[in-house]
Every structure is written in structure tokens, then in C-alpha cells.
Motif scaffolding. Sequence first.
Motif, mmCIF file in Angstrom:
data_model
loop_
_atom_site.group_PDB
_atom_site.id
_atom_site.type_symbol
_atom_site.label_atom_id
_atom_site.label_comp_id
_atom_site.label_asym_id
_atom_site.label_seq_id
_atom_site.Cartn_x
_atom_site.Cartn_y
_atom_site.Cartn_z
ATOM 1 N N ALA A 35 -2.766 -1.263 -5.072
ATOM 2 C CA ALA A 35 -2.839 -2.586 -5.699
ATOM 3 C C ALA A 35 -3.225 -3.631 -4.662
ATOM 4 N N THR A 36 -3.738 -4.735 -5.136
ATOM 5 C CA THR A 36 -4.100 -5.845 -4.253
ATOM 6 C C THR A 36 -3.206 -7.042 -4.568
ATOM 7 N N GLY A 37 -3.530 -8.190 -4.001
ATOM 8 C CA GLY A 37 -2.706 -9.376 -4.179
ATOM 9 C C GLY A 37 -1.809 -9.600 -2.978
ATOM 10 N N SER A 38 -1.108 -10.716 -2.981
ATOM 11 C CA SER A 38 -0.308 -11.076 -1.811
ATOM 12 C C SER A 38 0.935 -10.212 -1.639
ATOM 13 N N THR A 39 1.498 -9.689 -2.736
ATOM 14 C CA THR A 39 2.767 -8.966 -2.636
ATOM 15 C C THR A 39 2.689 -7.702 -1.792
ATOM 16 N N PRO A 40 1.692 -6.825 -1.952
ATOM 17 C CA PRO A 40 1.697 -5.588 -1.160
ATOM 18 C C PRO A 40 1.195 -5.722 0.271
ATOM 19 N N VAL A 41 0.762 -6.905 0.680
ATOM 20 C CA VAL A 41 0.202 -7.071 2.027
ATOM 21 C C VAL A 41 1.190 -6.631 3.098
ATOM 22 N N GLY A 42 2.456 -7.013 2.957
ATOM 23 C CA GLY A 42 3.457 -6.643 3.951
ATOM 24 C C GLY A 42 3.658 -5.149 4.040
ATOM 25 N N ALA A 43 3.621 -4.464 2.919
ATOM 26 C CA ALA A 43 3.764 -3.010 2.916
ATOM 27 C C ALA A 43 2.575 -2.358 3.623
ATOM 28 N N TYR A 44 1.368 -2.848 3.352
ATOM 29 C CA TYR A 44 0.191 -2.311 4.035
ATOM 30 C C TYR A 44 0.280 -2.558 5.540
ATOM 31 N N ARG A 45 0.762 -3.720 5.928
ATOM 32 C CA ARG A 45 0.916 -4.043 7.348
ATOM 33 C C ARG A 45 1.874 -3.052 8.021
ATOM 34 N N GLN A 46 2.960 -2.719 7.314
ATOM 35 C CA GLN A 46 3.931 -1.786 7.866
ATOM 36 C C GLN A 46 3.342 -0.379 7.963
ATOM 37 N N LEU A 47 2.585 0.033 6.983
ATOM 38 C CA LEU A 47 1.941 1.348 7.026
ATOM 39 C C LEU A 47 0.973 1.447 8.198
ATOM 40 N N VAL A 48 0.221 0.379 8.439
ATOM 41 C CA VAL A 48 -0.709 0.359 9.583
ATOM 42 C C VAL A 48 0.070 0.466 10.889
ATOM 43 N N GLU A 49 1.188 -0.228 10.974
ATOM 44 C CA GLU A 49 2.002 -0.168 12.190
ATOM 45 C C GLU A 49 2.497 1.254 12.441
ATOM 46 N N TRP A 50 2.969 1.910 11.402
ATOM 47 C CA TRP A 50 3.440 3.287 11.561
ATOM 48 C C TRP A 50 2.300 4.238 11.896
ATOM 49 N N TYR A 51 1.114 3.980 11.344
ATOM 50 C CA TYR A 51 -0.057 4.785 11.717
ATOM 51 C C TYR A 51 -0.349 4.621 13.207
ATOM 52 N N ASN A 52 -0.317 3.387 13.689
ATOM 53 C CA ASN A 52 -0.586 3.135 15.109
ATOM 54 C C ASN A 52 0.457 3.774 16.019
ATOM 55 N N GLN A 53 1.653 3.978 15.485
ATOM 56 C CA GLN A 53 2.717 4.626 16.253
ATOM 57 C C GLN A 53 2.622 6.144 16.179
ATOM 58 N N GLY A 54 1.662 6.642 15.410
ATOM 59 C CA GLY A 54 1.502 8.089 15.277
ATOM 60 C C GLY A 54 2.398 8.730 14.239
ATOM 61 N N VAL A 55 3.027 7.903 13.404
ATOM 62 C CA VAL A 55 3.957 8.427 12.397
ATOM 63 C C VAL A 55 3.223 8.914 11.147
ATOM 64 N N LEU A 56 2.114 8.266 10.799
ATOM 65 C CA LEU A 56 1.404 8.576 9.567
ATOM 66 C C LEU A 56 -0.024 9.046 9.829
ATOM 67 N N ASP A 57 -0.470 9.949 8.977
ATOM 68 C CA ASP A 57 -1.830 10.462 9.026
ATOM 69 C C ASP A 57 -2.447 10.308 7.636
ATOM 70 N N PHE A 58 -3.501 9.500 7.526
ATOM 71 C CA PHE A 58 -4.158 9.242 6.243
ATOM 72 C C PHE A 58 -5.396 10.111 6.025
ATOM 73 N N SER A 59 -5.652 11.057 6.898
ATOM 74 C CA SER A 59 -6.942 11.758 6.899
ATOM 75 C C SER A 59 -7.204 12.556 5.624
ATOM 76 N N GLU A 60 -6.158 12.972 4.920
ATOM 77 C CA GLU A 60 -6.349 13.768 3.700
ATOM 78 C C GLU A 60 -6.039 12.979 2.432
ATOM 79 N N VAL A 61 -5.674 11.726 2.576
ATOM 80 C CA VAL A 61 -5.265 10.911 1.428
ATOM 81 C C VAL A 61 -6.478 10.459 0.614
#
Length: 249
Positions: A35-61
Motif C-alpha cells: 500500500a502507499t500513502g503516509s501511514t506505511p512509510v514508517g514501516a517501509y523505513r524500518q524494513l529498509v533499516e533491517w535490510y541494511n543490517q543484513g536481517v532481511l533478504d527481498f531477492s525472492e519476494v
Amino acid sequence: MKIYKTKDYDAMSRKAADIISAQIIMKPNCVLGLATGSTPVGAYRQLVEWYNQGVLDFSEVTTVNLDEYKGLPRDNDQSYYYFMNEHLFKKVNIDKSRTFLPDGMEADSETACRTYNEIIHATGGVDLQLLGLGHNGHIGFNEPDTSYAKETHCVTLSERTIQANMRFFASEQDVPRQAYTMGIKTIMSARSILVVVSGEDKAEIVKTAFFGPVTPQVPASILQFHSNVTLVADEGALSQCPALFHSAK
């Protein structure tokens, strides 16, 4: 329905990201409805942070987005393709060929909707659908109506939705009047649904949608019939609701 009450927007965003990341970890090749809009922005920001920390892999999503404005090219900074690229896609290792949105530049509504329905069906179904909640109860761009639209369709936006979207455009005249959106049947076909809501200004519609009668006049109310819905909302958004929720940090 499972309801989590958080202290504020940041806590809401983190809890939502927890749920999304758990889906990715449990099923690396999952299909996420976004979804888009202002509400999910914070969740996306957190997912990016965890990706940068090596916690998440989006390669198959694989991702399928709820909606897109009709008539806006992808490079327009108010298109939802642009939004998703800026807030998530270009910041993680997702395969862009597996990120899908309706084609806002397809002038023929029937073609655009049929094509997007085929894309969604070809994914095998959405594992986790992320939703926001409009002040009038809309989910995606499914506006209050006398019946529920089933699959992807072209919507003429309500005046209230146009007014709510004005803050993103230079003038009211620039706000698109139509959009392509997933239908209620498509949303309800997701294996699980995550709804995120923030702010006291949403308190009345949260109460109406999740504790009132199920009616197409409040599109989100249909979620009461889904077997696996999680609502994550902050104190303000839940301020008018019965205390039937879990606390989340």
C-alpha cells in the motif's frame, strides 16, 4: 481479528514491520500486497533499516500494489510506482521485474484492469496484504458504494478522497480524479491482511469499520469477515474502541 495497540506512529510502524518481516523470513518467496500513502512509510523505513543490517533478504519476494492513479506516468513524483521506488524498491535487493502495479498510463480501463487481474492471479495469490484506512472507510481506492467491487476496476475518486490527496499536489486541479484499484474480492483473497492506522482523526472510522455493521458504505468493514486480519493502530486511532486489543511496544 487480532488488534495491537501501540503508543505512537513509530511504534505502530515497527510492529507492522515486524509482521511483514516475519512473513518474508518464513517464506522468502512470498507475495506481498503493498500500500502507499503516509501511514506505511514508517514501516517501509524500518524494513529498509533491517535490510541494511543484513536481517532481511527481498531477492525472492514478489509484490503487487493495491492501486495506481490513472493518467500519471511512472516518473511523476506523485505516482504510486514512484512512491514505492523511493520508499522501498530502490533501497532493497528486490527484483524489479517482480514488482507490479496497475498501469496508470493505460487509457483503456477494461484492458488495464484485465491485465492487472491476470498478473495477480499468476502470482499464485497474496500471502500478506498491507492496507491503510481512509477517513471514509475506503481500502485501496474502494470508495463507499452500494455494493462491493470484486476485482481490479477503475474508480472515480470521492470528493473527500480528492481533498485528502490535495496535500501531495500543487493544486486541486492536479489531483487525479480516477484510479485503478484492486477490488474487495481480491483483497479478501489474501491469506493474511495487515491494517495499519495512526492518529485520533481516524478513531471514529476505526470504530465504525471494525466494530460496526458490515456494509459497502464502509468498505473496510468487510474485513470483519476475513479469518486472518491483524490491525496495528496507535492510541489515538483506537481511542474510541473497546479494549479488545494487545499492547505492543
